[in-house]
Scaffold this active site. Structure first.
Site, short mmCIF file in Angstrom:
data_model
loop_
_atom_site.label_atom_id
_atom_site.label_comp_id
_atom_site.label_asym_id
_atom_site.label_seq_id
_atom_site.Cartn_x
_atom_site.Cartn_y
_atom_site.Cartn_z
CB CYS B 130 -32.91 38.55 87.69
SG CYS B 130 -33.47 40.34 88.81
CB CYS B 133 -32.19 39.49 91.40
SG CYS B 133 -33.78 39.86 90.69
CG ASP B 134 -29.16 36.63 90.77
OD1 ASP B 134 -29.93 36.51 92.17
OD2 ASP B 134 -30.18 36.40 90.22
#
Lengths: 304, 304
Positions: B130, B133-134
């Site tokens: 993701c 997210c990251d």
């Protein structure tokens, strides 16, 4: 010119800011108040996951800290209007004009006040505008719901499962809420309807203790001992700045991606047409709007 | 018979539980894992407002504590199926059958793994599923994106605004992503396409250092020094338990109120058809599903 300007620094606006900065967008948040967000006025918030019980002010401060650490820049101005110039949006403020490729409107909404003595004094001390938020604090107690529309009756039903007795005080002798809701409310043993009646004053010590009621037909004044008063006489979104499609009292109509009727103008949080006015839905709206704005901005940059 | 059974105790399920209990519903959450929620596997979460930087495990524990304090009861079982009996839903578990008026499915989804050596070892240490997210952890670094579909190309574009160089490694010589996305990706100077190639192994010390690549046409093996590998070879929702309308890999189709094609069966979070798999959208879905379930349950009780 900025990539993205977000109008409003409440939960929706700051979350949009956090997501946008993480996506590498040149982002500016504009907020006119020192303490933004309707939630900041809440005494206790117990339904934002991760914080079992926190004051609205503390929660708002945590959001602000988070946004600052992420690198979100908040500019203090009052926005007068948003002008759509296609690939360029102009944001007119009391400090001059600003330009951006895309705009997210996250200006929130305010419940309409009754405007009676005691209403402001006892805010968060017995006076509330949201049963979903504050209802659970009134377990086994007696509460008044003011109003006769969908919100009033929906929240009277919610409160009837929590409180001992719910008195729906309405200035007319019939409800505006849909018939299904009406039937359910009439069927509940602990909901009582007080027709043709308005709340004239709210009294108490540290917390609400009684409501002074007036019958609009007979002018008779009565007192009712009560622990809480939930007021539903309308909600006004702060959306006059933008010329986009709106509904009802002015709530901005968006699609699933939070885009308004004008390409490149998005809306998030309480100012958007939605069935809920919750912190969880506001932060979700903000994230979705930022991701959609990123997609839009990437395509505008690619085309030019 | 319970009012409401929620299947899954991740962010969506627990938030639904918090809202439902606050609404006075007799609610049970069923979860099979000790540590539920895909998010619990995240090394750092920096986009859930209120927590500037927290491990996925810690965040999940905060949600669990919050739910417990609210009085949410979590039952440990594996759900086999959900049977629709109109006003009564039967939840078949490995510990016997349970009954409820309404059900919320919040069973989440799992990214499909590549299944190569090093993939599990370096999860959260350079391997991610993701970019939203990251991605921000790879500012100025070099990353590989594995895959050629919409998710792969969308996230390659996100990463190209953050990382120094993005290498899209795809087993075919053309993308499945829509042409607009393709054009944008081809236009980006720091995105390089590595066609007809698969990742065969991921190597490193404490963190990912290189990927071993194999050309599927020539069988040639090459090494690429790299800081992160983002894998997009599909997402599988855990929705085989329910016979409701689904789309794509099995994502449950809902309306705005989170209701599925079957009256009284709701869905929330990653198992639902949505464009985002984020904690903020999951908690929002959970709250909306609980409010809709309360409305549904009130009407069922009223009719009987």
């Amino acid at each position: 010119m900025h990539d993205l300007i977000i109008i409003g620094g409440g939960p929706a606006g700051l979350t949009a800011g956090i997501y946008a900065v993480r996506y590498g967008l040149d982002t500016l948040v504009i907020e006119k108040n020192v303490v933004p967000g309707q939630i900041a006025t809440a005494d206790r918030v117990e339904n934002y996951p991760g914080f079992p019980s926190i004051s609205g002010m503390e929660l708002m401060n945590k959001f602000k800290e988070h946004a600052e650490k992420t690198g979100v820049i908040v500019h203090s101005s009052d926005v007068r209007s948003v002008k759509d110039g296609g690939d360029k949006k102009v944001i007119v403020t009391d400090n001059g004009d600003l330009e951006a490729l895309a705009v997210i409107i996250a200006t929130g909404a305010n419940p309409r006040r009754l405007g009676v003595p005691g209403e402001d004094t006892f805010l968060t001390k017995g006076v509330s505008y949201c049963a979903t938020c504050d209802g659970p604090f009134y377990a086994g107690q007696n509460v008044i719901v003011v109003g006769g529309g969908e919100s009033a009756v929906t929240d009277a039903l919610i409160l009837s499962d929590i409180a001992e007795n719910v008195y729906v005080v309405h200035r007319r002798d019939e409800l505006r809420a849909c018939s299904i809701l009406q039937k359910r409310a009439f069927d509940k043993e602990n909901i009582t309807f007080v027709w043709d009646t308005v709340v004239q004053e709210i009294k108490g010590g540290e917390f609400v203790e009684k409501a002074i009621l007036k019958n609009t037909k007979t002018d008779e004044i009565t007192e009712m001992e009560i622990d809480g008063i939930f007021i539903y006489v309308g909600i006004t979104p702060n959306t006059s700045i933008a010329d986009v499609e709106k509904q009802g009292a002015g709530f901005i109509v968006t699609d699933e991606k939070m885009e308004s009727s004008v390409s490149g103008i998005f809306a998030a949080g309480d100012c958007r047409r939605t069935s809920m006015w919750q912190v969880v839905t506001a932060v979700s709206d903000g994230a979705v709007a930022a991701i959609s704005a990123h997609e839009y901005i990437t395509s505008v940059k690619f085309e030019n």
